[in-house]
Design a protein around this motif. Structure first.
Motif, short mmCIF file in Angstrom:
data_model
loop_
_atom_site.label_atom_id
_atom_site.label_comp_id
_atom_site.label_asym_id
_atom_site.label_seq_id
_atom_site.Cartn_x
_atom_site.Cartn_y
_atom_site.Cartn_z
N ASP A 3 -7.85 -17.79 47.14
CA ASP A 3 -8.22 -18.51 45.19
C ASP A 3 -7.63 -17.66 45.13
OD1 ASP A 3 -9.77 -20.97 46.14
OD2 ASP A 3 -11.68 -20.09 45.19
N PRO A 4 -7.20 -17.53 43.29
CA PRO A 4 -6.83 -16.39 42.78
C PRO A 4 -7.70 -15.82 42.00
CG PRO A 4 -5.67 -18.68 42.23
CD PRO A 4 -7.04 -19.10 42.70
N PHE A 5 -7.99 -14.73 41.44
CA PHE A 5 -9.09 -13.00 40.70
C PHE A 5 -9.55 -14.23 39.77
CE2 PHE A 5 -10.14 -10.41 38.18
CZ PHE A 5 -10.61 -9.33 38.42
N GLY A 6 -10.93 -14.51 40.10
CA GLY A 6 -11.62 -14.88 38.28
C GLY A 6 -11.23 -16.56 38.42
N TYR A 7 -10.39 -17.04 39.22
CA TYR A 7 -11.07 -18.54 39.45
C TYR A 7 -12.03 -18.76 40.31
CZ TYR A 7 -8.67 -23.50 39.90
OH TYR A 7 -9.43 -24.77 39.91
N GLN A 8 -12.73 -20.62 39.43
CA GLN A 8 -13.90 -21.23 40.12
C GLN A 8 -14.02 -22.08 40.63
OE1 GLN A 8 -16.83 -19.83 36.64
NE2 GLN A 8 -17.74 -19.38 38.73
N GLY A 9 -12.54 -22.92 40.65
CA GLY A 9 -12.30 -24.88 41.14
C GLY A 9 -13.43 -25.41 40.23
N THR A 10 -13.74 -26.49 41.73
CA THR A 10 -15.01 -27.28 41.08
C THR A 10 -15.93 -26.61 41.96
OG1 THR A 10 -13.76 -28.30 43.22
CG2 THR A 10 -12.88 -29.00 39.89
N PHE A 11 -16.36 -25.70 42.79
CA PHE A 11 -17.22 -25.63 43.54
C PHE A 11 -18.42 -24.74 43.00
CE2 PHE A 11 -19.57 -23.44 47.60
CZ PHE A 11 -19.08 -24.88 47.79
N THR A 12 -18.44 -23.34 42.10
CA THR A 12 -18.70 -23.43 41.43
C THR A 12 -19.12 -23.10 39.42
OG1 THR A 12 -17.69 -20.90 41.37
CG2 THR A 12 -19.12 -21.63 42.88
N ASP A 13 -17.71 -24.02 38.77
CA ASP A 13 -17.74 -23.69 38.02
C ASP A 13 -18.69 -24.72 36.94
OD1 ASP A 13 -16.97 -26.40 38.48
OD2 ASP A 13 -15.95 -27.34 36.96
N ASP A 14 -19.10 -23.89 35.79
CA ASP A 14 -19.77 -24.92 34.31
C ASP A 14 -21.45 -25.22 34.99
OD1 ASP A 14 -20.36 -26.36 32.39
OD2 ASP A 14 -19.22 -27.97 32.56
N ARG A 15 -22.05 -24.58 35.24
CA ARG A 15 -22.82 -24.49 35.91
C ARG A 15 -24.37 -24.06 35.61
NH1 ARG A 15 -21.28 -26.34 41.15
NH2 ARG A 15 -19.68 -26.44 40.09
N ASP A 16 -25.38 -23.06 35.28
CA ASP A 16 -26.56 -22.14 35.46
C ASP A 16 -26.55 -21.78 36.31
OD1 ASP A 16 -26.87 -22.60 32.08
OD2 ASP A 16 -29.02 -24.32 32.86
N VAL A 17 -26.65 -20.29 36.51
CA VAL A 17 -26.51 -19.17 37.81
C VAL A 17 -27.85 -18.73 37.49
CG1 VAL A 17 -24.33 -20.46 38.50
CG2 VAL A 17 -24.68 -18.00 36.82
#
Length: 635
Positions: free
Chosen positions: A393-407
């Motif tokens: 994975d590129p630095f700082g890239y989240q993709g679809t496994f951890t994006d757009d969710r409360d953490v």
């Protein structure tokens, strides 16, 4: 007198035995519960007794009639255990269609194996499960178990309905607990279900659900976890592997986790510190420093699942990761944090639910949650997120496994709920730039450059690592609209700095165009047709969801065969609605050339079941226009 007693006993035995058989007969299930069902849960009961902050007992009884092979996964006869607690007893009895007992399965006959699979090095977590091959259908399984644990951090979630195509006759949850531990609960999706709740003296809680009908699987439905009723439970004062915890607020929980679980885990050997400082050199920018460290971790380490220690929550020591070169998500995130500390870059362990289907930490329910860990680096008013388990994975890239969710971010001052990066629909792009030629025999030859960004980047990069046969299969599926497809030269460019993935593909196909007499007919859109029709669902029950939107834009030069003239050219098309926008246009150029342009924008969103037909018709129009034909006439 003796014969009278014997006769009475025999009469009672026969009646009890018959009643027992009737209870588990297939015929005794109501027709409404059989409809759309592969399994019928006759009874699902869990009795949870929390004796103290350090003691919990769980009894389970589950009776399931399996109607066909698809219902085997709904038996649910399994029990997890680890060193903090064991299984006191476990048993299953199998009954046939008429309710006759055909097999009794004791503990020794249950399978016992590690509860985690894949790239797991070692694990404390194990599972006992029923491995039964039926002789015929339907059959009924009566499963019972009892387990004990000192861990009260994880009270099982209770699901009244576990899956699609399953119905429930009766579902019962009983919970008892001391009134000084701060027991709490959260209910989800109860509306429309027959669920009754009873609370007794602030120390007991009961739920009973009756006659829940099976639901069919419907395309684009939300996760069953979001759709079906469930209860989350937790304690403000809990225990986890020898450590007492506090979950009154996220701040308090995060402070406990940082001080009791993470403290002492980031120590590194001096020689590693010297190496890292030399690697970073005179760089002052914290993000540029972090990039150097991230690249170092990706090259040095690999992901291995390690589910041991404090409930699988305590990361292995950074010094051990440094020495061994592997770790799980917690270990690698914590190791990266330790390296960043060496060069004075702050970062925070971050707990979340990792999955392609977006799932939030429940921000209004302070408790042990999550299944994955990443790292957050503060950067101005936002965070840069690092997926430390990936070597690609590129630095700082989240993709679809951890994006757009409360953490949950674990800061020194305590925990904080934040949202991870949102990839906006217009940023999830695929741009096609290509050309193709149709010769006088209707054969096709062309090339296309496909550039993907945003969430579409993560779905494309995997192609680069495919074996040749897998790659060929992928493109033949992707361009299934082109019969007789033959792949030529394929070149990939993975620009990790700008997070762009480019495919440069040459293709050819015989008989792409159909020839009849002096007519030639072929589909204009060769490179990016809509992936298919949306299934018609009459009387749809479920809402539907588009988790991620996207923007596709195509520009293709079409070279027509010499000796032919255009008889019919599709009209330009423009479609707008709540679900998105779609537009095509064709422009004639000199030398028998056409320029075809297409844009397709889809909005993410949650929609009601009543809007599904409108969405289906929207996509049907897109698909129909993508299949528009050109007709040529031979001079």
């Amino acid at each position: 007198m003796k014969s009278t007693f014997f006769g009475l006993f025999f009469f009672l035995f026969i009646n009890i035995s018959s009643a027992q058989k009737v209870e588990y007969t297939f015929a005794s299930i109501s027709d409404s519960l059989k409809e759309n069902a592969s399994a019928v849960v006759r009874l699902d009961q869990m009795d949870i007794t929390i004796l103290s902050q350090r003691s919990m007992n769980i009894k389970t009884q589950r009776v399931v009639t399996v109607l066909n092979e698809n219902g085997l996964s709904d038996i649910g006869a399994y029990q997890h255990y680890d060193k903090s607690g064991g299984v006191k007893n476990i048993e299953a009895i199998i009954y046939d269609i008429s309710g006759k007992e055909i097999k009794k399965i004791k503990r020794k006959d249950f399978k016992d194996q590690s509860a985690v699979s894949g790239s797991t090095l070692f694990s404390d977590n194990r599972i006992l499960y029923l491995d039964y091959t039926p002789i015929s259908y339907p059959f009924t399984v009566v499963y019972t178990s009892e387990s004990e644990t000192s861990n009260t951090a994880f009270i099982p979630r209770w699901y009244f309905l576990s899956d699609y195509n399953v119905s429930v006759e009766k579902c019962v949850l009983n919970v008892s607990f001391p009134n000084d531990l701060g027991f709490k609960k959260k209910e989800f999706a109860f509306s429309g279900f027959n669920i009754k709740k009873t609370i007794d003296n602030d120390t007991k809680l009961s739920y009973v659900a009756l006659n829940i009908l099976a639901r069919k699987v419907e395309d684009y439905s939300p996760s069953t976890d979001d759709l079906f009723p469930k209860v989350m439970m937790g304690l403000e004062k809990f225990h986890l592997e020898g450590v007492d915890g506090n979950a009154t607020t996220w701040e308090a929980f995060g402070k406990w986790y940082g001080e009791k679980i993470l403290t002492g885990t980031t120590t590194l050997p001096e020689e590693t510190k010297v190496k890292i400082k030399a690697l970073v050199g005179d760089e002052k920018d914290p993000i540029k420093k972090a990039k150097i460290i991230y690249d170092y971790v990706q090259k040095k380490s690999r992901y291995v699942n390690i589910a041991v220690g404090i409930g699988g929550w305590k990361p292995m020591l950074a010094s051990d990761v440094d020495r061994l070169g592997y770790g799980d998500c917690k270990a690698l995130s914590n190791y990266t944090r330790a390296l960043l500390e060496v060069v004075d870059v702050p970062s925070y362990n971050t707990i979340l639910y990792g999955n392609r289907y977006k799932s939030d930490i429940q921000s209004d329910f302070v408790s042990m949650q999550g299944n994955h860990m990443i790292l957050a680096i503060p950067h101005g008013n936002h965070y840069t997120w690092l997926e430390c388990t990936s070597q690609d994975d590129p630095f700082g890239y989240q993709g679809t496994f951890t994006d757009d969710r409360d953490v949950l971010i674990i800061k020194p001052e305590g925990g904080e709920i934040v949202r991870t990066k949102i990839y906006e629909d217009v940023g999830n792009t695929q741009k096609d730039k290509g050309s193709y030629t149709i010769d006088e025999n209707g054969h096709f030859s062309g090339s296309v450059i496909i550039t993907s960004e945003g969430s579409q980047y993560s779905s494309k990069t995997r192609i680069e690592t495919m074996q040749p046969t897998e790659k060929e299969s992928h493109y033949k599926d992707y361009w299934s609209n082109i019969n007789n497809l033959k792949l030529g030269k394929i070149t990939f460019t993975n620009n990790k700095e700008n997070i762009q993935f480019t495919e440069d593909v040459q293709i050819s196909a015989i008989n792409y165009a159909a020839i009849s007499g002096n007519k030639m007919i072929f589909t204009v859109d060769a490179f990016n047709q809509s992936s298919g029709n949306v299934k018609r669902i009459r009387n749809r029950k479920n809402p539907f969801e588009i988790q991620r939107g996207y923007l596709d834009s195509d520009e293709v030069e079409i070279n027509l065969p010499t000796g032919f003239t255009i008889e019919f050219l599709p009209s330009n098309f423009d479609l707008k609605g709540k679900f998105g926008e779609y537009k095509t246009e064709i422009t004639k150029k000199e030398n028998n050339k056409l320029i075809y342009k297409r844009t397709m924008f889809l909005n993410k969103g949650k929609y009601s079941n009543k809007e599904y037909d409108e969405y289906r018709l929207f996509m049907e129009q897109v698909s129909k226009n993508d299949n528009a034909k050109i007709i040529l006439t031979k001079n």
